[in-house]
Design an enzyme around this catalytic site. Structure first.
Site, PDB file in Angstrom:
ATOM      1  N   ASP A  92       7.811  -8.304  88.847  1.00 42.12           N
ATOM      2  CA  ASP A  92       6.498  -8.938  89.042  1.00 42.12           C
ATOM      3  C   ASP A  92       5.374  -8.221  88.293  1.00 42.12           C
ATOM      4  OD1 ASP A  92       6.506  -6.814  90.861  1.00 42.12           O
ATOM      5  OD2 ASP A  92       5.998  -8.047  92.606  1.00 42.12           O
ATOM      6  N   GLN A 128      10.104  -5.963  92.397  1.00 45.45           N
ATOM      7  CA  GLN A 128      11.036  -5.061  91.727  1.00 45.45           C
ATOM      8  C   GLN A 128      11.958  -4.341  92.728  1.00 45.45           C
ATOM      9  OE1 GLN A 128       7.542  -3.275  89.023  1.00 45.45           O
ATOM     10  NE2 GLN A 128       9.533  -2.417  88.559  1.00 45.45           N
ATOM     11  N   HIS A 129      13.002  -3.765  92.206  1.00 47.24           N
ATOM     12  CA  HIS A 129      13.844  -2.734  92.849  1.00 47.24           C
ATOM     13  C   HIS A 129      14.806  -3.191  93.938  1.00 47.24           C
ATOM     14  CE1 HIS A 129      10.989  -0.135  90.848  1.00 47.24           C
ATOM     15  NE2 HIS A 129      10.019  -0.431  91.694  1.00 47.24           N
TER      16      HIS A 129
HETATM   17  O1  5SP Z   1       7.869  -1.626  93.807  1.00 44.69           O
HETATM   18  C1  5SP Z   1       6.950  -2.107  93.181  1.00 44.69           C
HETATM   19  C2  5SP Z   1       6.597  -1.605  91.824  1.00 44.69           C
HETATM   20  O2  5SP Z   1       7.359  -0.515  91.408  1.00 44.69           O
HETATM   21  C3  5SP Z   1       6.164  -3.237  93.782  1.00 44.69           C
HETATM   22  O3  5SP Z   1       5.010  -3.530  93.030  1.00 44.69           O
HETATM   23  C4  5SP Z   1       7.070  -4.442  93.976  1.00 44.69           C
HETATM   24  O4  5SP Z   1       7.364  -5.000  92.702  1.00 44.69           O
HETATM   25  C5  5SP Z   1       6.490  -5.440  94.957  1.00 44.69           C
HETATM   26  O5  5SP Z   1       5.352  -6.075  94.501  1.00 44.69           O
HETATM   27  P1  5SP Z   1       4.332  -7.003  95.337  1.00 44.69           P
HETATM   28  O6  5SP Z   1       5.089  -7.807  96.289  1.00 44.69           O
HETATM   29  O7  5SP Z   1       3.319  -6.106  95.936  1.00 44.69           O
HETATM   30  O8  5SP Z   1       3.699  -7.846  94.254  1.00 44.69           O
END
Ligand code: 5SP
Ligand code: ADP
Length: 465
Positions: free
Chosen positions: A227, A70-71
Site C-alpha cells: 500500500d 504490507q507484510h
Molecule cells: O506495515 C506497514 C508498512 O511497513 C503498514 O503501513 C501496512 O502496510 C499497513 O498500512 P495501512 O493499513 O495503515 O495503510
C-alpha cells in the site's frame, strides 16, 4: 474511453477506484470494511473486494491492480488453502522471534546489509519463525507464503501462477531489494526449511486476465504492490517529497534512486513499485490514536477535532505517547500509551484532544528525522491517509514538523496508485495523469512540544529496557 481500476486492501477496509486511463479522472468508487483484529482469514479480503465492486463498479474496466497492507503472512498448503488466518503487520506476537532472528544472523547490521531492513514483529520473516515455533502442525503443512496483495492478485487471476512485485517483496525480510533476489538462507534461518514464494514481476509487467466468479472480464491484472508503494505511485512522488500517511499505521517515506540500509532499524530499506527504492519509517499508532482519543472523551471525530483546535499549542503541558497498540518505531512492542504532565489546571478535554493529536504527529516527525538521517532529502511533506481528513491534524502538523505541510485533496491515493500501475501495464508507458490539487499549511514551529515528547519517549524507553 478506456477505464482502469485500483484496489486498496488496507488494514481497516477495501477501497476501489475506477479512473479514466488517459487523464486519470475519477469515474466511480466503492468501499467495504474488514473485520477488526490482527489476524484475519484472507477470504474476508476477497468478500470485501467483491462487495466494494458490486453494482457494476468494474463493468467496462480494461485493467486492474491491487495494492494491500504490507507484510501479512498468508501461508498456503499444497492445495492452495490457507493453513491458518493471516497474521497481519500490526500483530506483535512475533516480537521475540524478531529479536532472536536479529541475534542469530549476527546483529542489526547483518540484517540491514542483507535485506536493507532490521526485522521487527511486523515483518513476514518473523511471523514464519513464530509459526514454526508455536504451531508445528500448521507449519508442517506450509508449501507457499504470499503477502496480502499477492494472494488477492492470485485469486483475481484464477489461482494460476502467483506473482508479487519488488516493492511488497522487500517487506518480507527474505528478499534483498538491492540485488532483486530472494534470500533462501534467511527463509531457512527463520522457518527451518525453504517454502515457495511468488515470482517477482518486473515493474509495470502486464499480467493475465481476471478469472474469478462474481467479477466481469478484465483483460489485464497488473502485478500490484504494497500500500505504501502504491501511494508513492498515486502521488507521483519526486525527489525531495516525503509522504506522511496517517492510516491505521503512520508511515513516512520517500522514493530514492539508492537503496538504504539503516542498522538502527528505524528506516526500513524497501523498494518501490517503479524500480527505485522506498526508505520508510512505520509507526503502529496513527489515525486510530485519534479515534481512541475521541472515544475516551465520549465525542465524535468532529467534536474531538474542534476540541483539539480550541486548546493552545502544547496542550498547557500535557504530553501524550501514542503507543496504544504497542509500538514499532521505536521498537517497543509491549509499550502502552501514556499522558504526562497532568495538573488540576490543565486536565481538560481540549488539552487532552490537543495532546493526542500532537503526540501522534510527534511520532511521525521523529520518522521524518530518521529518513533525513539516512540522507533522504526533505523539501516537501505530503500529508495523506484518513487522519489527514482531520482539520486539527492539518493545522497542527506544520507546528510539529517545523515546515510547510502540503495536503493533497482528500482521496484514496493507494487505490489511485494501483490504478495507475494498471494503466501503465496496459499502455506500456507512464500515464500522464493530471496532477491533483493540494493545499499548503504553514505555522510557526513549536519545538518545545517535540522536546517534551522526546523526554517522555526516552523516559518510557529506559523504564522498559
Ligand atoms: O506495515 C506497514 C508498512 O511497513 C503498514 O503501513 C501496512 O502496510 C499497513 O498500512 P495501512 O493499513 O495503515 O495503510
Ligand atoms: N476526519 C477524520 N479525523 C480523524 N480520523 C479520521 C477522519 N476520517 C477518517 N479517519 C480515520 O482514518 C482511518 C482510516 O484511514 P485509512 O488511511 O483509510 O486507513 P487504512 O488504509 O489503514 O485502512 C480510520 O481510523 C478513521 O477513523
Amino acid at each position: 474511453m478506456t477505464l482502469v481500476a485500483g484496489v486498496d486492501s488496507s488494514t481497516q477496509g477495501t477501497k476501489v477506484v475506477v479512473r479514466r486511463a488517459d487523464t486519470g479522472a475519477l469515474v466511480r468508487e466503492g468501499r467495504a470494511k474488514h473485520p477488526e483484529g490482527t489476524e484475519i482469514d484472507p477470504e474476508h479480503w476477497w468478500t470485501a473486494l467483491l462487495s466494494a465492486a458490486e453494482s457494476g463498479l468494474l463493468d467496462g474496466v480494461a485493467a486492474i491492480g491491487v495494492a494491500a497492507q504490507q507484510h501479512g503472512m498468508v501461508a498456503l498448503d499444497g492445495d492452495g488453502r490457507v493453513v491458518r488466518p493471516a497474521l497481519l503487520w500490526n500483530d506483535t506476537r512475533s516480537a521475540t522471534a524478531a529479536a532472536d532472528l536479529v541475534t542469530e544472523l549476527g546483529g542489526p547490521k547483518a540484517w540491514a546489509e542483507a535485506v536493507g531492513t532490521v526485522p521487527v514483529a511486523s515483518l513476514t520473516v518473523t511471523k514464519l519463525r513464530w509459526l514454526a515455533e508455536h504451531e508445528p502442525d500448521n507449519s508442517r503443512r506450509v508449501e507457499r507464503v504470499l503477502l496480502p496483495h499477492d494472494w488477492l492478485t492470485w485469486r483475481l487471476t484464477g489461482c494460476g501462477e502467483a506473482v508479487t512485485d519488488r516493492g511488497d517483496a522487500s517487506g518480507t525480510g527474505y528478499y534483498a531489494p538491492d540485488r532483486g533476489e530472494y534470500c533462501p538462507d534467511l527463509l531457512r534461518l527463520a522457518f527451518g526449511r525453504e517454502v515457495g514464494t511468488p515470482r517477482v514481476a518486473a515493474p509495470f509487467e502486464p499480467g493475465p486476465a481476471v478469472d474469478a466468479t462474481g467479477l466481469p472480464p478484465i483483460g489485464v491484472v497488473s502485478a500490484g504492490t504494497g500500500d505504501n508503494m502504491a501511494a508513492a505511485l498515486g502521488l507521483d512522488v519526486r525527489p525531495g517529497d516525503v509522504v506522511v500517511s496517517l492510516g491505521t499505521s503512520g508511515t513516512a517515506f520517500a522514493a530514492t534512486d539508492a537503496a538504504t540500509a539503516d542498522p538502527s532499524g528505524q528506516v526500513a530499506g524497501f523498494a518501490d513499485a517503479t524500480g527505485r527504492f522506498l526508505p520508510l519509517v512505520c509507526t503502529l499508532n496513527a489515525a486510530r490514536a485519534l479515534t481512541a482519543g475521541a472515544a475516551m472523551l465520549g465525542v465524535g471525530l468532529e467534536e474531538f477535532d474542534a476540541l483539539a483546535r480550541s486548546a493552545p499549542a502544547g496542550a498547557q503541558g500535557l504530553t501524550f505517547l501514542p503507543y496504544l497498540d504497542g509500538e514499532r518505531t521505536p521498537n517497543l512492542p509491549d509499550a502502552t500509551g501514556r499522558i504526562d504532565g497532568m495538573t488540576r489546571a490543565n486536565l481538560a478535554p481540549p488539552n487532552i484532544a490537543r495532546a493526542v493529536v500532537e503526540g501522534m504527529l510527534c511520532g511521525l516527525a521523529d520518522a521524518v528525522d530518521a529518513l533525513a538521517g539516512e540522507g533522504v532529502p526533505v523539501r516537501r511533506i505530503l500529508l495523506i491517509g484518513g487522519g489527514a481528513r482531520s482539520r486539527a491534524v492539518r493545522t497542527i502538523a506544520p507546528q510539529i514538523f517545523g515546515r510547510t505541510v502540503t495536503v493533497p485533496e482528500p482521496g484514496e491515493y493507494v487505490a489511485d496508485g494501483a490504478a495507475r500501475q494498471a494503466a501503465w501495464a496496459l499502455a506500456g508507458t507512464a500515464p500522464a495523469w493530471e496532477p491533483r490539487l493540494a493545499e499548503d499549511h504553514e505555522a510557526a514551529p513549536v519545538p518545545e512540544v517535540r522536546d517534551r515528547y522526546a523526554a517522555a519517549r526516552e523516559s518510557l524507553r529506559s523504564a522498559v529496557a
